[in-house]
Design a protein around this motif. Structure first.
Motif, mmCIF file in Angstrom:
data_model
loop_
_atom_site.group_PDB
_atom_site.id
_atom_site.type_symbol
_atom_site.label_atom_id
_atom_site.label_comp_id
_atom_site.label_asym_id
_atom_site.label_seq_id
_atom_site.Cartn_x
_atom_site.Cartn_y
_atom_site.Cartn_z
ATOM 1 N N ALA A 77 91.409 63.516 5.248
ATOM 2 C CA ALA A 77 90.972 62.534 4.253
ATOM 3 C C ALA A 77 92.136 61.969 3.458
ATOM 4 O O ALA A 77 91.937 61.028 2.675
ATOM 5 C CB ALA A 77 89.941 63.157 3.306
ATOM 6 N N ASP A 78 93.340 62.496 3.634
ATOM 7 C CA ASP A 78 94.479 61.888 2.959
ATOM 8 C C ASP A 78 94.882 60.574 3.612
ATOM 9 O O ASP A 78 95.538 59.735 3.002
ATOM 10 C CB ASP A 78 95.673 62.846 2.915
ATOM 11 N N ARG A 79 94.422 60.365 4.871
ATOM 12 C CA ARG A 79 94.762 59.139 5.605
ATOM 13 C C ARG A 79 93.540 58.334 6.035
ATOM 14 O O ARG A 79 93.684 57.195 6.457
ATOM 15 C CB ARG A 79 95.573 59.496 6.861
ATOM 16 N N PHE A 80 92.357 58.952 5.938
ATOM 17 C CA PHE A 80 91.155 58.306 6.450
ATOM 18 C C PHE A 80 90.019 58.365 5.435
ATOM 19 O O PHE A 80 89.960 59.273 4.604
ATOM 20 C CB PHE A 80 90.684 58.977 7.747
ATOM 21 N N ARG A 81 89.132 57.415 5.516
ATOM 22 C CA ARG A 81 87.858 57.455 4.813
ATOM 23 C C ARG A 81 86.884 58.153 5.747
ATOM 24 O O ARG A 81 86.473 57.589 6.773
ATOM 25 C CB ARG A 81 87.390 56.025 4.519
ATOM 26 N N ILE A 82 86.569 59.395 5.456
ATOM 27 C CA ILE A 82 85.762 60.214 6.353
ATOM 28 C C ILE A 82 84.277 60.001 6.082
ATOM 29 O O ILE A 82 83.825 60.074 4.931
ATOM 30 C CB ILE A 82 86.131 61.705 6.221
ATOM 31 N N TYR A 83 83.533 59.762 7.146
ATOM 32 C CA TYR A 83 82.077 59.672 7.109
ATOM 33 C C TYR A 83 81.544 60.822 7.950
ATOM 34 O O TYR A 83 81.762 60.861 9.174
ATOM 35 C CB TYR A 83 81.595 58.336 7.677
ATOM 36 N N ALA A 84 80.866 61.770 7.310
ATOM 37 C CA ALA A 84 80.388 62.973 7.993
ATOM 38 C C ALA A 84 78.868 63.056 7.865
ATOM 39 O O ALA A 84 78.344 63.513 6.851
ATOM 40 C CB ALA A 84 81.048 64.215 7.398
ATOM 41 N N PRO A 85 78.140 62.622 8.895
ATOM 42 C CA PRO A 85 76.674 62.663 8.824
ATOM 43 C C PRO A 85 76.123 64.054 9.097
ATOM 44 O O PRO A 85 76.674 64.808 9.904
ATOM 45 C CB PRO A 85 76.253 61.689 9.929
ATOM 46 N N ASP A 86 75.030 64.394 8.416
ATOM 47 C CA ASP A 86 74.228 65.555 8.815
ATOM 48 C C ASP A 86 73.479 65.144 10.080
ATOM 49 O O ASP A 86 72.687 64.200 10.052
ATOM 50 C CB ASP A 86 73.199 65.916 7.737
ATOM 51 N N THR A 87 73.714 65.841 11.165
ATOM 52 C CA THR A 87 73.060 65.466 12.416
ATOM 53 C C THR A 87 71.546 65.537 12.257
ATOM 54 O O THR A 87 70.999 66.556 11.818
ATOM 55 C CB THR A 87 73.510 66.376 13.560
ATOM 56 N N ILE A 88 70.899 64.461 12.601
ATOM 57 C CA ILE A 88 69.445 64.395 12.480
ATOM 58 C C ILE A 88 68.804 65.484 13.354
ATOM 59 O O ILE A 88 69.252 65.763 14.465
ATOM 60 C CB ILE A 88 68.956 62.979 12.870
ATOM 61 N N GLY A 89 67.800 66.163 12.809
ATOM 62 C CA GLY A 89 67.132 67.220 13.556
ATOM 63 C C GLY A 89 67.857 68.548 13.564
ATOM 64 O O GLY A 89 67.446 69.471 14.272
ATOM 65 N N HIS A 90 68.923 68.669 12.757
ATOM 66 C CA HIS A 90 69.652 69.929 12.619
ATOM 67 C C HIS A 90 69.663 70.314 11.141
ATOM 68 O O HIS A 90 69.333 69.501 10.282
ATOM 69 C CB HIS A 90 71.070 69.790 13.171
ATOM 70 N N PRO A 91 70.038 71.552 10.804
ATOM 71 C CA PRO A 91 69.994 71.970 9.405
ATOM 72 C C PRO A 91 70.804 71.041 8.502
ATOM 73 O O PRO A 91 71.920 70.633 8.854
ATOM 74 C CB PRO A 91 70.607 73.378 9.451
ATOM 75 N N GLY A 92 70.254 70.717 7.360
ATOM 76 C CA GLY A 92 70.919 69.824 6.425
ATOM 77 C C GLY A 92 69.912 68.941 5.726
ATOM 78 O O GLY A 92 68.735 69.294 5.588
ATOM 79 N N PHE A 93 70.345 67.754 5.302
ATOM 80 C CA PHE A 93 69.517 66.879 4.486
ATOM 81 C C PHE A 93 68.977 65.666 5.236
ATOM 82 O O PHE A 93 68.243 64.867 4.664
ATOM 83 C CB PHE A 93 70.295 66.417 3.255
ATOM 84 N N SER A 94 69.347 65.500 6.500
ATOM 85 C CA SER A 94 68.802 64.385 7.275
ATOM 86 C C SER A 94 67.369 64.681 7.695
ATOM 87 O O SER A 94 66.876 65.806 7.560
ATOM 88 C CB SER A 94 69.669 64.117 8.508
ATOM 89 N N ALA A 95 66.693 63.653 8.231
ATOM 90 C CA ALA A 95 65.331 63.826 8.724
ATOM 91 C C ALA A 95 65.280 64.945 9.760
ATOM 92 O O ALA A 95 66.257 65.214 10.471
ATOM 93 C CB ALA A 95 64.834 62.528 9.339
#
Length: 296
Positions: A77-95
């Motif tokens: 992240a010191d060189r990139f704008r990181i986008y890290a999705p919660d994979t849908i249908g796996h543990p986390g906050f996505s559907a």
């Protein structure tokens, strides 16, 4: 093709989300949290890094929460704008809509995700199950991938099913039947090079809670073929671990060389297992940094 509902109980879902928050706080970084609408449901995305930096999309491993895998790559992240999705249908906050790993669903999901984030194309990093998602995207919409980093990836063949049964599945079942710290350590040990007793306590708690409270995804993304990837010509890095119980180098490297047209770099993590040690992750990040910045 979808399957709905991944948690065994509402209390299990709350426990997973609480542990997600604990791990996220341990990363000691500032995150923006976004929700992106896709045809399969809402997707929760962690965003960090400079606003004006080039994008980097990081997918996480299967049956684990996003911060576990994100920690491996967060220094980028010191060189990139990181986008890290919660994979849908796996543990986390996505559907909780679980997608089939055997068809085009994950590729379609990634296209919706990129559209929602306003990204025409981006470099992508995918460890384990996330590597399979990158490959499903390469088959479905190759023009959306600028560079690909496949880290101990699914989607390029698997190891011995007998070994996975004996070393992973049966100990996991034993833990679910009679949970104990000793059984949990035995179940996770084949995935780690360092002793399980020395692993981060929250990490172990997450794995144990997932074993107990989540209906696990039991299928890896389908093995990619040369025909499927015929239009995929993005520069690609492959990193494999010498003693990976799931995706061993002797299976994955030949398959990648026969399937991925522009395989620029192959990295062997010597003496490592599916979850690389901190030192190995640091060395891997150096490889990723040089590869991802090769275009300047």
């Amino acid at each position: 093709m979808t399957r709905d509902g991944i948690y065994r109980s509402a209390s299990g879902e709350r426990a997973i989300k609480r542990l997600y928050g604990v791990l996220l706080a341990e990363l000691e970084a500032s995150f923006e949290r976004r929700w992106i609408d896709t045809r399969f449901g809402k997707t929760h995305v962690l965003v960090t890094g400079p606003n004006d930096a080039p994008p980097l999309v990081v997918f996480h491993g299967g049956n684990v929460v996003n911060p576990i895998s994100l920690e491996w790559f967060l220094p980028l992240a010191d060189r990139f704008r990181i986008y890290a999705p919660d994979t849908i249908g796996h543990p986390g906050f996505s559907a909780q809509t679980r997608l089939s790993p055997r068809d085009e669903s994950y590729g379609a999901w990634v296209v919706d995700l990129l559209d929602g984030l306003g990204l025409e194309r981006a470099p992508m990093v995918g460890p384990s199950y996330g590597g399979g998602i990158v490959l499903r995207t390469a088959a479905h919409a190759p023009e959306r991938i600028q560079r690909a980093c496949l880290v101990v990836p699914s989607g390029l063949g698997t190891g011995s099913l007998r070994r996975m049964l004996l070393e992973i599945v049966l100990p996991m079942v034993a833990y679910r039947l009679r949970p104990s710290r000793a059984r949990l350590e035995r179940a996770v040990q084949p995935m780690f090079a360092e002793p399980a007793a020395e692993l981060d306590e929250t990490l172990l708690e997450v794995v144990g809670t997932v074993f107990e409270e989540v209906r696990l995804e039991r299928s890896f993304p389908k093995t990619a073929t040369a025909d499927e990837l015929s239009a995929f010509d993005a520069p690609t890095l492959l990193a494999v671990a010498e003693d990976d119980v799931f995706f061993p180098p002797e299976v994955v490297i030949p398959r990648a060389r026969a399937t991925v047209r522009n395989l620029e770099r192959v990295v062997l993590l010597e003496g490592e297992s599916h979850f690389p040690t901190p030192d190995a992750r640091s060395a891997l990040r150096d490889q990723l940094r040089s590869f991802l910045t090769a275009d300047g």
